[in-house]
Scaffold this motif. Structure first.
Motif, PDB file in Angstrom:
ATOM      1  N   LEU A   1       0.824  -1.207   0.000  1.00 53.67           N
ATOM      2  CA  LEU A   1       0.000   0.000   0.000  1.00 53.67           C
ATOM      3  C   LEU A   1       0.861   1.261   0.000  1.00 53.67           C
ATOM      4  N   PHE A   2       1.950   1.229   0.745  1.00 52.88           N
ATOM      5  CA  PHE A   2       2.887   2.357   0.776  1.00 52.88           C
ATOM      6  C   PHE A   2       3.440   2.617  -0.628  1.00 52.88           C
ATOM      7  N   ALA A   3       3.837   1.534  -1.316  1.00 50.15           N
ATOM      8  CA  ALA A   3       4.361   1.663  -2.678  1.00 50.15           C
ATOM      9  C   ALA A   3       3.305   2.230  -3.615  1.00 50.15           C
ATOM     10  N   ALA A   4       2.053   1.802  -3.439  1.00 51.50           N
ATOM     11  CA  ALA A   4       0.961   2.319  -4.276  1.00 51.50           C
ATOM     12  C   ALA A   4       0.750   3.810  -4.031  1.00 51.50           C
ATOM     13  N   GLN A   5       0.824   4.229  -2.772  1.00 51.52           N
ATOM     14  CA  GLN A   5       0.653   5.650  -2.454  1.00 51.52           C
ATOM     15  C   GLN A   5       1.764   6.502  -3.068  1.00 51.52           C
ATOM     16  N   LEU A   6       2.988   5.992  -3.036  1.00 47.40           N
ATOM     17  CA  LEU A   6       4.120   6.761  -3.553  1.00 47.40           C
ATOM     18  C   LEU A   6       4.078   6.851  -5.072  1.00 47.40           C
ATOM     19  N   GLY A   7       3.667   5.766  -5.732  1.00 49.91           N
ATOM     20  CA  GLY A   7       3.561   5.755  -7.188  1.00 49.91           C
ATOM     21  C   GLY A   7       4.913   5.779  -7.874  1.00 49.91           C
ATOM     22  N   GLY A   8       4.888   5.878  -9.185  1.00 53.88           N
ATOM     23  CA  GLY A   8       6.122   5.940  -9.969  1.00 53.88           C
ATOM     24  C   GLY A   8       6.994   4.714  -9.775  1.00 53.88           C
ATOM     25  N   ARG A   9       8.301   4.951  -9.746  1.00 52.16           N
ATOM     26  CA  ARG A   9       9.260   3.847  -9.601  1.00 52.16           C
ATOM     27  C   ARG A   9       9.128   3.137  -8.259  1.00 52.16           C
ATOM     28  N   ALA A  10       8.590   3.830  -7.265  1.00 47.82           N
ATOM     29  CA  ALA A  10       8.437   3.233  -5.933  1.00 47.82           C
ATOM     30  C   ALA A  10       7.520   2.017  -5.969  1.00 47.82           C
ATOM     31  N   ARG A  11       6.631   1.947  -6.955  1.00 49.14           N
ATOM     32  CA  ARG A  11       5.695   0.825  -7.028  1.00 49.14           C
ATOM     33  C   ARG A  11       6.406  -0.515  -7.149  1.00 49.14           C
ATOM     34  N   TRP A  12       7.572  -0.515  -7.770  1.00 43.58           N
ATOM     35  CA  TRP A  12       8.299  -1.779  -7.844  1.00 43.58           C
ATOM     36  C   TRP A  12       9.592  -1.765  -7.025  1.00 43.58           C
ATOM     37  N   LEU A  13      10.196  -0.577  -6.826  1.00 46.36           N
ATOM     38  CA  LEU A  13      11.449  -0.527  -6.079  1.00 46.36           C
ATOM     39  C   LEU A  13      11.260  -0.778  -4.581  1.00 46.36           C
ATOM     40  N   VAL A  14      10.165  -0.267  -4.012  1.00 47.61           N
ATOM     41  CA  VAL A  14       9.952  -0.442  -2.565  1.00 47.61           C
ATOM     42  C   VAL A  14       9.700  -1.912  -2.219  1.00 47.61           C
ATOM     43  N   PRO A  15       8.772  -2.611  -2.891  1.00 52.64           N
ATOM     44  CA  PRO A  15       8.610  -4.041  -2.597  1.00 52.64           C
ATOM     45  C   PRO A  15       9.866  -4.863  -2.896  1.00 52.64           C
ATOM     46  N   THR A  16      10.577  -4.495  -3.972  1.00 54.19           N
ATOM     47  CA  THR A  16      11.809  -5.219  -4.309  1.00 54.19           C
ATOM     48  C   THR A  16      12.851  -5.054  -3.216  1.00 54.19           C
ATOM     49  N   SER A  17      12.933  -3.859  -2.648  1.00 48.22           N
ATOM     50  CA  SER A  17      13.858  -3.627  -1.545  1.00 48.22           C
ATOM     51  C   SER A  17      13.523  -4.517  -0.358  1.00 48.22           C
ATOM     52  N   PHE A  18      12.221  -4.589  -0.016  1.00 52.88           N
ATOM     53  CA  PHE A  18      11.815  -5.421   1.112  1.00 52.88           C
ATOM     54  C   PHE A  18      12.214  -6.873   0.870  1.00 52.88           C
ATOM     55  N   VAL A  19      11.867  -7.404  -0.301  1.00 51.51           N
ATOM     56  CA  VAL A  19      12.142  -8.818  -0.601  1.00 51.51           C
ATOM     57  C   VAL A  19      13.643  -9.084  -0.599  1.00 51.51           C
ATOM     58  N   SER A  20      14.427  -8.184  -1.195  1.00 53.63           N
ATOM     59  CA  SER A  20      15.876  -8.392  -1.276  1.00 53.63           C
ATOM     60  C   SER A  20      16.526  -8.434   0.099  1.00 53.63           C
ATOM     61  N   VAL A  21      16.176  -7.474   0.941  1.00 54.41           N
ATOM     62  CA  VAL A  21      16.779  -7.440   2.281  1.00 54.41           C
ATOM     63  C   VAL A  21      16.219  -8.566   3.139  1.00 54.41           C
TER      64      VAL A  21
ATOM     65  N   ASN B   1      -0.354   9.001   4.971  1.00 54.37           N
ATOM     66  CA  ASN B   1       0.000   9.221   3.561  1.00 54.37           C
ATOM     67  C   ASN B   1       1.296  10.028   3.455  1.00 54.37           C
ATOM     68  N   LEU B   2       2.284   9.608   4.247  1.00 50.34           N
ATOM     69  CA  LEU B   2       3.552  10.329   4.287  1.00 50.34           C
ATOM     70  C   LEU B   2       4.324  10.131   2.999  1.00 50.34           C
ATOM     71  N   ARG B   3       4.856  11.192   2.490  1.00 52.13           N
ATOM     72  CA  ARG B   3       5.628  11.161   1.252  1.00 52.13           C
ATOM     73  C   ARG B   3       7.109  11.040   1.587  1.00 52.13           C
ATOM     74  N   ALA B   4       7.783  10.201   0.845  1.00 50.60           N
ATOM     75  CA  ALA B   4       9.212  10.017   1.048  1.00 50.60           C
ATOM     76  C   ALA B   4       9.855   9.798  -0.306  1.00 50.60           C
ATOM     77  N   GLY B   5      11.129  10.154  -0.411  1.00 51.72           N
ATOM     78  CA  GLY B   5      11.870   9.832  -1.616  1.00 51.72           C
ATOM     79  C   GLY B   5      11.973   8.323  -1.755  1.00 51.72           C
ATOM     80  N   VAL B   6      12.194   7.869  -2.957  1.00 51.71           N
ATOM     81  CA  VAL B   6      12.251   6.424  -3.199  1.00 51.71           C
ATOM     82  C   VAL B   6      13.358   5.776  -2.370  1.00 51.71           C
ATOM     83  N   ALA B   7      14.515   6.395  -2.306  1.00 55.47           N
ATOM     84  CA  ALA B   7      15.640   5.823  -1.550  1.00 55.47           C
ATOM     85  C   ALA B   7      15.303   5.716  -0.063  1.00 55.47           C
ATOM     86  N   VAL B   8      14.659   6.729   0.490  1.00 56.08           N
ATOM     87  CA  VAL B   8      14.275   6.702   1.901  1.00 56.08           C
ATOM     88  C   VAL B   8      13.243   5.610   2.146  1.00 56.08           C
ATOM     89  N   ALA B   9      12.260   5.505   1.255  1.00 55.65           N
ATOM     90  CA  ALA B   9      11.233   4.469   1.397  1.00 55.65           C
ATOM     91  C   ALA B   9      11.849   3.081   1.315  1.00 55.65           C
TER      92      ALA B   9
END
Length: 200
Positions: free
Chosen positions: A56-76, A111-119
């Motif tokens: 849901l966080f990735a959906a709220q952020l939109g853009g590249r975060a939609r795939w980078l945020v979940p990918t970060s979680f899975v990778s770590v 609905n906090l906004r964060a840069g992709v790297a921070v998220a």
């Protein structure tokens, strides 16, 4: 990938997960490593809530975060799982898992906004605890590789389902959809407080 494709992916993942949720954590008899790894994240409300909040966080952020945020979680999470399998001690695992629900639920609720790297860094930090728990709780008779693949697949599907759900609500319902997503975040954060305090 456009919103329609992501929504379809999320809906498909949700349908695929439905049978698994009914039989999660049976703990009976001989369990295949892949199946046990797949059901492990689905058997605990704490894991499910945190992974849904990531989507849901990735959906709220939109853009590249939609795939980078979940990918970060899975990778770590994979790294955390390896630490658990290796028997390396990670402190405050249960607290970290509980706080992940509080923090990620709060981020979605407000609905906090964060840069992709921070998220990515935020979800990655909490992924260590979730991965460690999965790895440390692997049954002795399971194949480490198959078990790991199972919990990675389940996690990715939970992320995809939540991401698709978030995008669907945002696209179909406008303000009401966004409010519903934020309400789900608030409910998760409250549940997370219950997990941290031992009430849930």
């Amino acid at each position: 990938m456009n919103n329609r494709a992501l929504t379809t992916l999320g809906t498909t993942a949700l349908m695929a997960l439905t049978p698994g949720l009914a039989s999660a954590h049976t703990g009976l008899g001989h369990v295949d490593g892949l199946a046990h790894g797949f059901t492990h994240p689905l058997g605990g409300l704490d894991h499910v809530l945190a992974m849904v909040m990531v989507g849901l966080f990735a959906a709220q952020l939109g853009g590249r975060a939609r795939w980078l945020v979940p990918t970060s979680f899975v990778s770590v999470m994979i790294l955390g799982g390896a630490l658990g399998l290796a028997g390396i001690t990670v402190p405050f695992v249960e607290l970290g898992i509980g706080l992940s629900i509080v923090v990620l639920g709060g981020v979605v609720a407000f609905n906090l906004r964060a840069g992709v790297a921070v998220a990515m860094a935020l979800v990655g930090f909490f992924a260590v605890f979730h991965g460690y728990a999965h790895g440390a709780e692997m049954p002795e008779n399971a194949s480490g590789l198959a078990y790991g693949l199972g919990f990675v697949l389940a996690t990715a599907m939970l992320h995809a389902a939540a991401l698709g759900f978030g995008l669907l609500l945002d696209g179909k319902s406008g303000t009401r959809g966004a409010l519903l997503v934020r309400s789900l975040g608030a409910v998760a954060a409250v549940a997370g407080v219950g997990v941290v305090t031992g009430l849930v």
